[in-house]
Design a protein around this motif. Structure first.
Motif, PDB file in Angstrom:
ATOM      1  N   VAL A  37      23.302  -5.925 -11.031  1.00 42.80           N
ATOM      2  CA  VAL A  37      22.170  -6.657 -10.353  1.00 42.80           C
ATOM      3  C   VAL A  37      21.238  -5.394  -9.765  1.00 42.80           C
ATOM      4  O   VAL A  37      20.116  -5.264  -9.795  1.00 42.80           O
ATOM      5  CB  VAL A  37      22.462  -7.579  -9.305  1.00 42.80           C
ATOM      6  CG1 VAL A  37      21.311  -8.098  -8.686  1.00 42.80           C
ATOM      7  CG2 VAL A  37      23.190  -8.633 -10.140  1.00 42.80           C
ATOM      8  N   SER A  38      22.029  -4.550  -8.943  1.00 42.12           N
ATOM      9  CA  SER A  38      21.443  -3.379  -8.241  1.00 42.12           C
ATOM     10  C   SER A  38      20.648  -2.477  -9.054  1.00 42.12           C
ATOM     11  O   SER A  38      19.771  -2.089  -9.037  1.00 42.12           O
ATOM     12  CB  SER A  38      22.325  -2.744  -7.343  1.00 42.12           C
ATOM     13  OG  SER A  38      21.744  -1.428  -6.601  1.00 42.12           O
ATOM     14  N   TYR A  39      21.123  -2.217 -10.271  1.00 44.85           N
ATOM     15  CA  TYR A  39      20.524  -1.404 -11.236  1.00 44.85           C
ATOM     16  C   TYR A  39      19.382  -2.131 -11.781  1.00 44.85           C
ATOM     17  O   TYR A  39      18.389  -1.257 -12.012  1.00 44.85           O
ATOM     18  CB  TYR A  39      21.791  -1.072 -12.427  1.00 44.85           C
ATOM     19  CG  TYR A  39      21.135  -0.411 -13.486  1.00 44.85           C
ATOM     20  CD1 TYR A  39      20.807   0.912 -13.528  1.00 44.85           C
ATOM     21  CD2 TYR A  39      20.772  -1.024 -14.761  1.00 44.85           C
ATOM     22  CE1 TYR A  39      20.231   1.743 -14.618  1.00 44.85           C
ATOM     23  CE2 TYR A  39      20.310  -0.360 -15.879  1.00 44.85           C
ATOM     24  CZ  TYR A  39      20.224   1.165 -15.691  1.00 44.85           C
ATOM     25  OH  TYR A  39      19.361   1.653 -16.870  1.00 44.85           O
ATOM     26  N   GLN A  40      19.431  -3.382 -12.181  1.00 48.31           N
ATOM     27  CA  GLN A  40      18.390  -3.953 -12.563  1.00 48.31           C
ATOM     28  C   GLN A  40      16.979  -4.084 -11.587  1.00 48.31           C
ATOM     29  O   GLN A  40      15.852  -4.027 -12.041  1.00 48.31           O
ATOM     30  CB  GLN A  40      18.486  -5.760 -13.233  1.00 48.31           C
ATOM     31  CG  GLN A  40      19.479  -5.778 -14.403  1.00 48.31           C
ATOM     32  CD  GLN A  40      18.886  -5.291 -15.669  1.00 48.31           C
ATOM     33  OE1 GLN A  40      17.635  -5.261 -15.741  1.00 48.31           O
ATOM     34  NE2 GLN A  40      19.622  -4.690 -16.439  1.00 48.31           N
ATOM     35  N   ILE A  41      17.379  -3.993 -10.237  1.00 53.87           N
ATOM     36  CA  ILE A  41      16.631  -4.282  -9.396  1.00 53.87           C
ATOM     37  C   ILE A  41      15.916  -2.831  -9.295  1.00 53.87           C
ATOM     38  O   ILE A  41      14.515  -2.545  -9.196  1.00 53.87           O
ATOM     39  CB  ILE A  41      17.039  -4.588  -7.951  1.00 53.87           C
ATOM     40  CG1 ILE A  41      17.469  -6.115  -7.717  1.00 53.87           C
ATOM     41  CG2 ILE A  41      15.875  -4.452  -6.953  1.00 53.87           C
ATOM     42  CD1 ILE A  41      16.594  -7.093  -8.347  1.00 53.87           C
ATOM     43  N   ARG A  42      16.687  -1.887  -9.408  1.00 56.13           N
ATOM     44  CA  ARG A  42      16.181  -0.469  -9.331  1.00 56.13           C
ATOM     45  C   ARG A  42      15.230  -0.133 -10.488  1.00 56.13           C
ATOM     46  O   ARG A  42      14.247   0.458 -10.456  1.00 56.13           O
ATOM     47  CB  ARG A  42      17.182   0.685  -9.242  1.00 56.13           C
ATOM     48  CG  ARG A  42      17.025   2.061  -9.005  1.00 56.13           C
ATOM     49  CD  ARG A  42      18.024   3.140  -8.810  1.00 56.13           C
ATOM     50  NE  ARG A  42      18.645   2.801  -7.472  1.00 56.13           N
ATOM     51  CZ  ARG A  42      19.812   2.050  -7.612  1.00 56.13           C
ATOM     52  NH1 ARG A  42      20.420   1.800  -8.583  1.00 56.13           N
ATOM     53  NH2 ARG A  42      20.213   2.009  -6.304  1.00 56.13           N
ATOM     54  N   LEU A  43      15.584  -0.647 -11.809  1.00 54.21           N
ATOM     55  CA  LEU A  43      14.777  -0.613 -13.083  1.00 54.21           C
ATOM     56  C   LEU A  43      13.464  -1.169 -12.689  1.00 54.21           C
ATOM     57  O   LEU A  43      12.234  -0.614 -13.034  1.00 54.21           O
ATOM     58  CB  LEU A  43      15.120  -1.085 -14.016  1.00 54.21           C
ATOM     59  CG  LEU A  43      16.531  -0.364 -14.714  1.00 54.21           C
ATOM     60  CD1 LEU A  43      16.795  -0.929 -15.932  1.00 54.21           C
ATOM     61  CD2 LEU A  43      15.788   1.221 -14.966  1.00 54.21           C
ATOM     62  N   LEU A  44      13.247  -2.351 -12.119  1.00 55.70           N
ATOM     63  CA  LEU A  44      11.963  -2.999 -11.727  1.00 55.70           C
ATOM     64  C   LEU A  44      11.344  -2.373 -10.808  1.00 55.70           C
ATOM     65  O   LEU A  44       9.909  -2.287 -10.796  1.00 55.70           O
ATOM     66  CB  LEU A  44      12.443  -4.516 -11.248  1.00 55.70           C
ATOM     67  CG  LEU A  44      11.276  -5.375 -11.129  1.00 55.70           C
ATOM     68  CD1 LEU A  44      10.327  -5.627 -12.303  1.00 55.70           C
ATOM     69  CD2 LEU A  44      11.838  -6.801 -10.573  1.00 55.70           C
ATOM     70  N   GLU A  45      11.810  -1.917  -9.623  1.00 56.27           N
ATOM     71  CA  GLU A  45      11.182  -0.868  -8.628  1.00 56.27           C
ATOM     72  C   GLU A  45      10.353   0.168  -9.400  1.00 56.27           C
ATOM     73  O   GLU A  45       9.246   0.403  -8.854  1.00 56.27           O
ATOM     74  CB  GLU A  45      12.113  -0.485  -7.565  1.00 56.27           C
ATOM     75  CG  GLU A  45      12.624  -1.860  -6.575  1.00 56.27           C
ATOM     76  CD  GLU A  45      13.584  -1.640  -5.565  1.00 56.27           C
ATOM     77  OE1 GLU A  45      13.955  -0.740  -5.780  1.00 56.27           O
ATOM     78  OE2 GLU A  45      13.376  -2.246  -4.384  1.00 56.27           O
ATOM     79  N   GLU A  46      11.170   0.901 -10.110  1.00 52.18           N
ATOM     80  CA  GLU A  46      10.560   2.167 -10.878  1.00 52.18           C
ATOM     81  C   GLU A  46       9.533   1.471 -11.715  1.00 52.18           C
ATOM     82  O   GLU A  46       8.355   2.275 -11.543  1.00 52.18           O
ATOM     83  CB  GLU A  46      11.747   2.842 -11.419  1.00 52.18           C
ATOM     84  CG  GLU A  46      12.762   3.364 -10.617  1.00 52.18           C
ATOM     85  CD  GLU A  46      13.876   3.955 -11.563  1.00 52.18           C
ATOM     86  OE1 GLU A  46      14.673   4.632 -11.156  1.00 52.18           O
ATOM     87  OE2 GLU A  46      13.906   3.908 -12.837  1.00 52.18           O
ATOM     88  N   ARG A  47       9.688   0.435 -12.386  1.00 49.84           N
ATOM     89  CA  ARG A  47       8.420   0.045 -13.247  1.00 49.84           C
ATOM     90  C   ARG A  47       7.252  -0.552 -12.522  1.00 49.84           C
ATOM     91  O   ARG A  47       6.019  -0.043 -12.987  1.00 49.84           O
ATOM     92  CB  ARG A  47       8.896  -1.214 -13.963  1.00 49.84           C
ATOM     93  CG  ARG A  47       7.954  -1.868 -15.308  1.00 49.84           C
ATOM     94  CD  ARG A  47       7.663  -0.964 -16.216  1.00 49.84           C
ATOM     95  NE  ARG A  47       6.702  -1.643 -16.974  1.00 49.84           N
ATOM     96  CZ  ARG A  47       7.370  -2.398 -18.105  1.00 49.84           C
ATOM     97  NH1 ARG A  47       8.492  -2.457 -18.451  1.00 49.84           N
ATOM     98  NH2 ARG A  47       6.533  -3.176 -18.932  1.00 49.84           N
ATOM     99  N   LEU A  48       7.539  -0.988 -11.253  1.00 49.34           N
ATOM    100  CA  LEU A  48       6.426  -1.506 -10.218  1.00 49.34           C
ATOM    101  C   LEU A  48       5.947  -0.402  -9.686  1.00 49.34           C
ATOM    102  O   LEU A  48       4.524  -0.399  -9.112  1.00 49.34           O
ATOM    103  CB  LEU A  48       6.766  -2.579  -9.658  1.00 49.34           C
ATOM    104  CG  LEU A  48       7.178  -4.073 -10.253  1.00 49.34           C
ATOM    105  CD1 LEU A  48       7.873  -5.029  -9.274  1.00 49.34           C
ATOM    106  CD2 LEU A  48       6.067  -4.417 -11.072  1.00 49.34           C
TER     107      LEU A  48
END
Length: 299
Positions: A37-48
């Motif tokens: 979950v933490s990894y997915q959130i980090r990917l989303l933050e990098e994308r945004l």
């Protein structure tokens, strides 16, 4: 046309984490590890290009941008879930109704068969709550509450105004030759003499500052229970006439005076959370209750 949508897996992780404010609980809901979950959130933050959560010791908090995005994402996912539920529940489903005892016993129990005949695909489960309990706002599709305001963000419909007046068994009334004046009530035992409705009604009847402190306290907290005691001849109860129509028509209770009172803020409310506004089963139940009340001249 460019596609600016981040991966759905990242959005799902963010939606769950923003509701639980926990990567661990989000992972449990989604069948993922906390690290995933933490990894997915980090990917989303990098994308945004901005941070969604502030990581603190043993907890996380939404940032300002995160909270703004979460409100829309959670609502969108809720709508999606509701859409799937409505489709799958079209021919089968369960409607959970939390109702205060008076409405459940004196209203729903006598009429629910008609709703079920009209909607045989909907199984209705009634969760009555008693005098010392509270409506199950968090675990019900619909709540019928008495003199308890629904949560501020809920959709609420006033269904019955809490009017009140004394009622008693005709047999009890005859023990003093009939109840002809408001003062006659004070010659008889009272059901729940500490109910504030008594003072309001006596004041309206021309007996201000009535002292009921000498009467034995018999707090029932439910009109359904108080009406049963009155029918049994155990005292005069102060009740809402609408919920006692059957007892009056059959002669079990009498309403000696036309005078009724009410507290403006007190009513029975039918309410449900915003996520249920488009629910088929909730809509059908709400409309059925409304039709029944209109038939009774209450709306």
């Amino acid at each position: 046309m460019s596609n600016n949508m981040p991966p759905l897996s990242a959005i799902r992780a963010f939606e769950a984490a923003s509701r639980h404010l926990s990567f661990t609980k989000a992972g449990e809901e989604l069948g993922m590890t906390q690290a995933a979950v933490s990894y997915q959130i980090r990917l989303l933050e990098e994308r945004l290009g901005f941070q969604l959560f502030t990581r603190k010791t043993r907890r996380i908090e939404l940032t300002e941008h995160g909270a703004e995005l979460a409100a829309k994402v959670v609502e969108s996912f809720t709508s999606l879930r509701q859409a799937f539920e409505d489709v799958t529940d079209k021919n089968a489903g369960q409607l959970v109704v939390s109702s205060n005892t008076t409405f459940a016993v004196n209203w729903l129990s006598n009429r629910l068969v008609h709703f079920q005949m009209q909607n045989p695909d909907i199984a209705v489960r009634i969760l009555p709550y008693g005098p010392d309990a509270h409506p199950r706002f968090e675990s019900s599709d619909v709540v019928v509450s008495a003199c308890k305001a629904p949560p501020k963000d809920w959709i609420a419909h006033e269904v019955v105004k809490a009017t009140f007046t004394p009622m008693l068994s005709p047999v009890l009334a005859e023990t003093i030759g009939g109840v002809k004046q408001p003062e006659d009530i004070l010659k008889l035992p009272l059901v729940d003499p500490q109910d504030p409705w008594w003072e309001i009604w006596f004041a309206a009847a021309g007996i201000p500052d009535v002292d009921l402190s000498n009467y034995p306290n018999s707090r029932m907290g439910s009109q359904a229970l108080e009406a049963n005691r009155a029918i049994a001849g155990q005292g005069v109860a102060i009740l809402t006439p609408y919920f006692c129509k059957s007892a009056i028509e059959t002669g079990q209770l009498i309403q000696p005076f036309e005078l009724t009172c009410r507290v403006e803020a007190e009513s029975w409310f039918l309410s449900y959370p915003p996520i249920n506004r488009t629910s088929r089963k909730v809509r059908l139940f709400r409309d059925w209750v409304s039709d029944e009340l209109k038939r009774d001249g209450m709306l």
